[in-house]
Design a protein around this motif. Structure first.
Motif, PDB file in Angstrom:
ATOM      1  N   SER A  98       0.915  -1.051  -0.006  1.00 15.02           N
ATOM      2  CA  SER A  98      -0.074  -0.126  -0.060  1.00 15.02           C
ATOM      3  C   SER A  98       0.810   1.256  -0.096  1.00 15.02           C
ATOM      4  O   SER A  98       2.004   1.205   0.484  1.00 15.02           O
ATOM      5  CB  SER A  98      -0.902   0.016   1.153  1.00 15.02           C
ATOM      6  OG  SER A  98      -1.872  -1.220   1.327  1.00 15.02           O
ATOM      7  N   LEU A  99       0.635   2.391  -0.821  1.00 17.59           N
ATOM      8  CA  LEU A  99       1.190   3.639  -0.679  1.00 17.59           C
ATOM      9  C   LEU A  99       0.159   4.842  -0.724  1.00 17.59           C
ATOM     10  O   LEU A  99      -0.736   4.844  -1.540  1.00 17.59           O
ATOM     11  CB  LEU A  99       1.980   3.750  -2.016  1.00 17.59           C
ATOM     12  CG  LEU A  99       2.993   4.717  -2.055  1.00 17.59           C
ATOM     13  CD1 LEU A  99       4.028   4.641  -1.005  1.00 17.59           C
ATOM     14  CD2 LEU A  99       3.697   4.714  -3.428  1.00 17.59           C
ATOM     15  N   THR A 100       0.495   5.813   0.081  1.00 19.57           N
ATOM     16  CA  THR A 100      -0.513   6.932   0.118  1.00 19.57           C
ATOM     17  C   THR A 100      -0.094   7.966  -0.808  1.00 19.57           C
ATOM     18  O   THR A 100       0.079   9.294  -0.680  1.00 19.57           O
ATOM     19  CB  THR A 100      -0.518   7.773   1.711  1.00 19.57           C
ATOM     20  OG1 THR A 100       0.916   7.811   1.857  1.00 19.57           O
ATOM     21  CG2 THR A 100      -0.879   6.544   2.596  1.00 19.57           C
ATOM     22  N   LYS A 101       0.026   7.618  -2.022  1.00 19.55           N
ATOM     23  CA  LYS A 101       0.447   8.517  -3.044  1.00 19.55           C
ATOM     24  C   LYS A 101      -0.954   9.219  -3.514  1.00 19.55           C
ATOM     25  O   LYS A 101      -1.827   8.809  -3.564  1.00 19.55           O
ATOM     26  CB  LYS A 101       1.213   7.717  -4.456  1.00 19.55           C
ATOM     27  CG  LYS A 101       0.442   6.606  -4.690  1.00 19.55           C
ATOM     28  CD  LYS A 101      -0.348   7.138  -6.142  1.00 19.55           C
ATOM     29  CE  LYS A 101      -1.101   5.797  -6.894  1.00 19.55           C
ATOM     30  NZ  LYS A 101      -1.882   6.105  -8.038  1.00 19.55           N
ATOM     31  N   LYS A 102      -0.453  10.533  -4.160  1.00 17.39           N
ATOM     32  CA  LYS A 102      -1.795  11.233  -4.754  1.00 17.39           C
ATOM     33  C   LYS A 102      -1.706  11.392  -6.449  1.00 17.39           C
ATOM     34  O   LYS A 102      -2.446  11.779  -6.806  1.00 17.39           O
ATOM     35  CB  LYS A 102      -1.683  12.694  -4.302  1.00 17.39           C
ATOM     36  CG  LYS A 102      -0.191  13.712  -4.475  1.00 17.39           C
ATOM     37  CD  LYS A 102      -0.418  15.003  -3.755  1.00 17.39           C
ATOM     38  CE  LYS A 102       0.797  15.801  -3.928  1.00 17.39           C
ATOM     39  NZ  LYS A 102       0.634  16.903  -3.314  1.00 17.39           N
ATOM     40  N   SER A 103      -0.508  10.887  -6.849  1.00 13.03           N
ATOM     41  CA  SER A 103      -0.273  11.003  -8.388  1.00 13.03           C
ATOM     42  C   SER A 103       1.005  10.436  -8.787  1.00 13.03           C
ATOM     43  O   SER A 103       1.919  10.070  -7.660  1.00 13.03           O
ATOM     44  CB  SER A 103      -0.392  12.605  -8.867  1.00 13.03           C
ATOM     45  OG  SER A 103       0.939  13.111  -8.442  1.00 13.03           O
ATOM     46  N   GLN A 104       1.033  10.061 -10.118  1.00 11.84           N
ATOM     47  CA  GLN A 104       2.169   9.482 -10.680  1.00 11.84           C
ATOM     48  C   GLN A 104       2.789  10.239 -11.456  1.00 11.84           C
ATOM     49  O   GLN A 104       2.276  10.713 -12.385  1.00 11.84           O
ATOM     50  CB  GLN A 104       1.802   7.896 -11.097  1.00 11.84           C
ATOM     51  CG  GLN A 104       2.995   7.044 -11.564  1.00 11.84           C
ATOM     52  CD  GLN A 104       2.512   5.806 -12.037  1.00 11.84           C
ATOM     53  OE1 GLN A 104       1.445   5.396 -11.974  1.00 11.84           O
ATOM     54  NE2 GLN A 104       3.398   4.924 -12.626  1.00 11.84           N
ATOM     55  N   TRP A 105       4.283  10.279 -11.660  1.00  8.59           N
ATOM     56  CA  TRP A 105       4.985  10.950 -12.524  1.00  8.59           C
ATOM     57  C   TRP A 105       5.126  10.010 -13.808  1.00  8.59           C
ATOM     58  O   TRP A 105       5.105   9.066 -13.835  1.00  8.59           O
ATOM     59  CB  TRP A 105       6.375  11.106 -11.999  1.00  8.59           C
ATOM     60  CG  TRP A 105       6.583  12.226 -10.902  1.00  8.59           C
ATOM     61  CD1 TRP A 105       6.513  12.066  -9.477  1.00  8.59           C
ATOM     62  CD2 TRP A 105       6.862  13.568 -11.124  1.00  8.59           C
ATOM     63  NE1 TRP A 105       6.767  13.055  -8.942  1.00  8.59           N
ATOM     64  CE2 TRP A 105       6.865  14.192  -9.926  1.00  8.59           C
ATOM     65  CE3 TRP A 105       6.798  14.416 -12.240  1.00  8.59           C
ATOM     66  CZ2 TRP A 105       7.045  15.520  -9.708  1.00  8.59           C
ATOM     67  CZ3 TRP A 105       7.001  15.787 -12.061  1.00  8.59           C
ATOM     68  CH2 TRP A 105       7.105  16.186 -10.788  1.00  8.59           C
ATOM     69  N   THR A 106       4.848  10.711 -14.842  1.00  5.18           N
ATOM     70  CA  THR A 106       5.277  10.126 -16.082  1.00  5.18           C
ATOM     71  C   THR A 106       6.808  10.119 -16.470  1.00  5.18           C
ATOM     72  O   THR A 106       7.333  11.113 -16.248  1.00  5.18           O
ATOM     73  CB  THR A 106       4.401  11.042 -17.443  1.00  5.18           C
ATOM     74  OG1 THR A 106       3.071  11.206 -17.002  1.00  5.18           O
ATOM     75  CG2 THR A 106       4.628  10.262 -18.650  1.00  5.18           C
ATOM     76  N   LEU A 107       7.397   9.007 -16.805  1.00  3.68           N
ATOM     77  CA  LEU A 107       8.591   8.514 -16.913  1.00  3.68           C
ATOM     78  C   LEU A 107       8.915   8.366 -18.489  1.00  3.68           C
ATOM     79  O   LEU A 107       8.309   7.833 -19.252  1.00  3.68           O
ATOM     80  CB  LEU A 107       9.013   7.682 -16.073  1.00  3.68           C
ATOM     81  CG  LEU A 107       8.617   7.685 -14.534  1.00  3.68           C
ATOM     82  CD1 LEU A 107       9.173   6.253 -13.796  1.00  3.68           C
ATOM     83  CD2 LEU A 107       9.305   9.048 -14.009  1.00  3.68           C
ATOM     84  N   SER A 108      10.129   8.553 -18.733  1.00  2.00           N
ATOM     85  CA  SER A 108      10.711   8.340 -20.290  1.00  2.00           C
ATOM     86  C   SER A 108      11.142   6.854 -20.119  1.00  2.00           C
ATOM     87  O   SER A 108      11.249   6.175 -18.907  1.00  2.00           O
ATOM     88  CB  SER A 108      11.799   9.154 -20.373  1.00  2.00           C
ATOM     89  OG  SER A 108      13.125   9.038 -19.595  1.00  2.00           O
ATOM     90  N   ASP A 109      11.639   6.389 -21.200  1.00  3.42           N
ATOM     91  CA  ASP A 109      12.194   5.047 -21.203  1.00  3.42           C
ATOM     92  C   ASP A 109      13.456   4.821 -20.208  1.00  3.42           C
ATOM     93  O   ASP A 109      13.790   3.535 -19.907  1.00  3.42           O
ATOM     94  CB  ASP A 109      12.486   4.655 -22.741  1.00  3.42           C
ATOM     95  CG  ASP A 109      11.225   4.390 -23.659  1.00  3.42           C
ATOM     96  OD1 ASP A 109      10.289   4.285 -22.871  1.00  3.42           O
ATOM     97  OD2 ASP A 109      11.391   4.613 -24.661  1.00  3.42           O
ATOM     98  N   GLU A 110      14.052   6.094 -19.747  1.00  5.16           N
ATOM     99  CA  GLU A 110      15.303   5.916 -18.991  1.00  5.16           C
ATOM    100  C   GLU A 110      14.710   6.094 -17.782  1.00  5.16           C
ATOM    101  O   GLU A 110      15.508   6.592 -16.756  1.00  5.16           O
ATOM    102  CB  GLU A 110      16.351   6.617 -19.534  1.00  5.16           C
ATOM    103  CG  GLU A 110      16.883   6.168 -20.852  1.00  5.16           C
ATOM    104  CD  GLU A 110      17.979   6.888 -21.721  1.00  5.16           C
ATOM    105  OE1 GLU A 110      17.884   8.204 -20.980  1.00  5.16           O
ATOM    106  OE2 GLU A 110      18.423   6.509 -22.706  1.00  5.16           O
ATOM    107  N   ALA A 111      13.379   6.062 -17.188  1.00  2.99           N
ATOM    108  CA  ALA A 111      13.074   6.531 -15.987  1.00  2.99           C
ATOM    109  C   ALA A 111      13.293   7.838 -15.319  1.00  2.99           C
ATOM    110  O   ALA A 111      13.353   8.187 -14.257  1.00  2.99           O
ATOM    111  CB  ALA A 111      13.564   5.421 -14.992  1.00  2.99           C
TER     112      ALA A 111
END
Length: 308
Positions: free
Chosen positions: A181-194
């Motif tokens: 479980s994780l209390t995150k509010k959003s997710q970062w969009t990453l490139s193919d190299e993270a």
């Protein structure tokens, strides 16, 4: 109890309060390489089999300290009109994980008072040039079933510097029987190299998710209050709760291919490549210390047992 021990020939500190037992190697990143639940005898971290294994893979054992955390694209960034170059040490393109995770730290204090065991270590950076007057003071506390981590970052020089800190905490994780479980509010969009693109996708917290076979190397924006990552083993009932203060604005979650028996919930004060992002500092978490200033950040790992 605090005692000096050897880990595969290396000087280490072993500390136990009867509930948790930790092993710390000050001379190699001030890394807590082992955390054992004394009552069950269970190791909670990915403990290296040898010092050679730790040196070969320093990031995937114990609790490596990252200063700054994760990648800096091209190993290059500008600050106050000056271009700075960090060593390229990842896929021949980027700098990754900073300058302290494999360096020697100095033990500045160790004591047991009122049932709380405290071990303090410190490092004065010599390079790169922008950090030649930076110091980090770490405090580890064992208090019951909680391991606390506090870091004080100070600018001892005459020039400001940008900074971030994180922990690449490598926890054992039985994918078949465990949930995350994780209390995150959003997710970062990453490139193919993270590397973050600068965009975020809003989303709900992760709730008791089985990660078996799900490969993760993802970055999330943390909530402002009540920030925590939780690993629960339904078979043993063991719950590991990783909490941070509001200075840790992000999590990176990494687990290899999802079948390797570990999970790294990595709290960061600043997101990957924050030094180069055209995004406000209040979003990226990038901080600047002026001459003479210091900042304090804190996190803790708690071990409990429950059936649900």
């Amino acid at each position: 109890m605090i005692k000096q021990v050897l880990f595969d020939g290396q000087e280490a500190i072993q500390a136990s309060n009867g509930q948790l037992e930790m092993i710390l190697i000050p001379s190699f990143g001030s890394n807590v390489i082992s955390l054992v639940d004394v009552k069950t005898g269970r190791e909670l971290l990915v403990k290296p089999d040898s010092f050679a294994a730790l040196k070969e893979s320093p990031i995937l054992h114990g609790i490596p300290v990252l200063f700054p955390p994760n990648r800096i694209k091209g190993g290059t960034f500008q600050f106050n009109g000056v271009t700075h170059e960090f060593p390229i040490n990842e896929i021949g393109k980027h700098h990754i994980h900073g300058f302290v995770y494999d360096k020697p730290w100095v033990v500045t204090a160790q004591h047991e008072r009122n049932g709380i065991i405290t071990i303090e270590t410190a490092i004065q950076l010599e390079k790169p040039a922008i950090y030649k007057n930076a110091s980090i003071h770490l405090t580890y506390e064992l208090d019951g079933t909680v391991l606390r981590q506090k870091a004080v970052v100070k600018n001892n020089g005459n020039e400001a510097f940008p900074w971030g800190i994180g922990y690449h905490t490598a926890l054992l994780f039985d994918e078949k029987n465990s949930v995350f479980s994780l209390t995150k509010k959003s997710q970062w969009t990453l490139s193919d190299e993270a590397i973050p693109t600068g965009d975020q996708v809003p989303g709900e917290p992760i709730e008791k998710k089985n990660l078996q076979g799900i490969a993760l190397d993802d970055a999330f924006a943390a909530v402002e209050q009540g920030n925590e990552a939780v690993l629960h083993n339904k078979e043993t009932g063991c719950t590991i709760t990783y909490r941070t203060d509001s200075a840790f604005k992000h999590w990176v979650v990494y687990n290899g291919n999802g079948r390797e028996g570990f999970l790294c919930p990595e709290p960061y004060t600043c997101i990957t490549n924050a030094f180069n992002m055209d995004v406000p500092a209040e979003v990226t978490g990038l901080r600047v210390l002026e001459p003479g200033e210091e900042d304090v950040v804190a996190a803790e790992i708690e071990v409990t047992y429950s059936k649900s």
